[in-house]
Write an enzyme that holds these catalytic residues in place. Sequence first.
Site, PDB file in Angstrom:
ATOM      1  N   LEU A   1      32.972 -35.003 -37.295  1.00 59.95           N
ATOM      2  CA  LEU A   1      33.910 -33.985 -36.851  1.00 59.95           C
ATOM      3  C   LEU A   1      34.111 -32.932 -37.936  1.00 59.95           C
ATOM      4  CD1 LEU A   1      36.587 -36.323 -35.209  1.00 59.95           C
ATOM      5  CD2 LEU A   1      34.596 -35.235 -34.150  1.00 59.95           C
ATOM      6  N   CYS A   2      34.083 -31.697 -37.504  1.00 58.79           N
ATOM      7  CA  CYS A   2      34.298 -30.584 -38.422  1.00 58.79           C
ATOM      8  C   CYS A   2      35.785 -30.256 -38.465  1.00 58.79           C
ATOM      9  CB  CYS A   2      33.496 -29.365 -37.962  1.00 58.79           C
ATOM     10  SG  CYS A   2      33.736 -27.912 -38.996  1.00 58.79           S
TER      11      CYS A   2
END
Length: 266
Positions: free
Chosen positions: A86-87
């Site tokens: 996840l960014c």
Amino acid sequence: MASKAAHKRLTREYKSISQNPPPYIEAHPSDSNILEWHYIITGPEETPYYGGQYWGTLIFPSNYPFAPPAIRMHTPSGRFQPSTRLCLSISDFHPKSFNPAWEVSTILVALLSFMTSEEMTTGSVSSTERERKFLAARSRWWNSTSGGSQKGAGKGNVKAGDGGAKFRAEWPEVDKENWKWMAEHKVDAATGQSAAAASCGPPGLGIAAGSGGQTQAVVDAVVQRRDAAGRSWLRNKWIIGIGVILVYTALARWLGSEGENQSGSL
């Protein structure tokens, strides 16, 4: 391998989060690797994730806390792509924005906050509230069976499915509770379907119990309509035939009558 500073820091944080866990969050490091942490987020009330059990991992770098972890959520949620990095500002996508003062609890609270928002980023997905509620209801089953999979997965490859072995190894007590819950609700371990009540999941997320009967009913209706149409055509065919005969008979009589009249006048 963790540096001495990372090992010391994570050991202290494990003690802290065990004694004072944040609401809706549990977490611990793996017995075999202190840099690999496993968390469970319980879906909060008044959200489409309510009651859901969301398992994921934090993989810390050897120089933590001077760099952030990679964050993944393995359980399908309708919010994040399963087992995808996840960014986030607290993840390894943005090492320069990470604050060494942030702890594991800080990271997970921020993840929960982002989860319950609608902001999009790399690794997030857009789903309806109904889809998210459906996945929340199936989350315990998914965690303890890896989605019903009985196939052996590669090392660390949770997404491919391992029959729930990885989850069971990290969360043995939770896994026992999940199987107890499935037994009480008569959930089929292979499909996630409950024998006690038909599942009404949205398209693409599950097959509703009794759908075979509904399909057959549709087929029967089509056959009945087709047969009715056939019978109607036969009736019409007979009616047309009888009408032709009557018209022909009437015409023949009229022509015969006309011929007799003409003969009489002669």
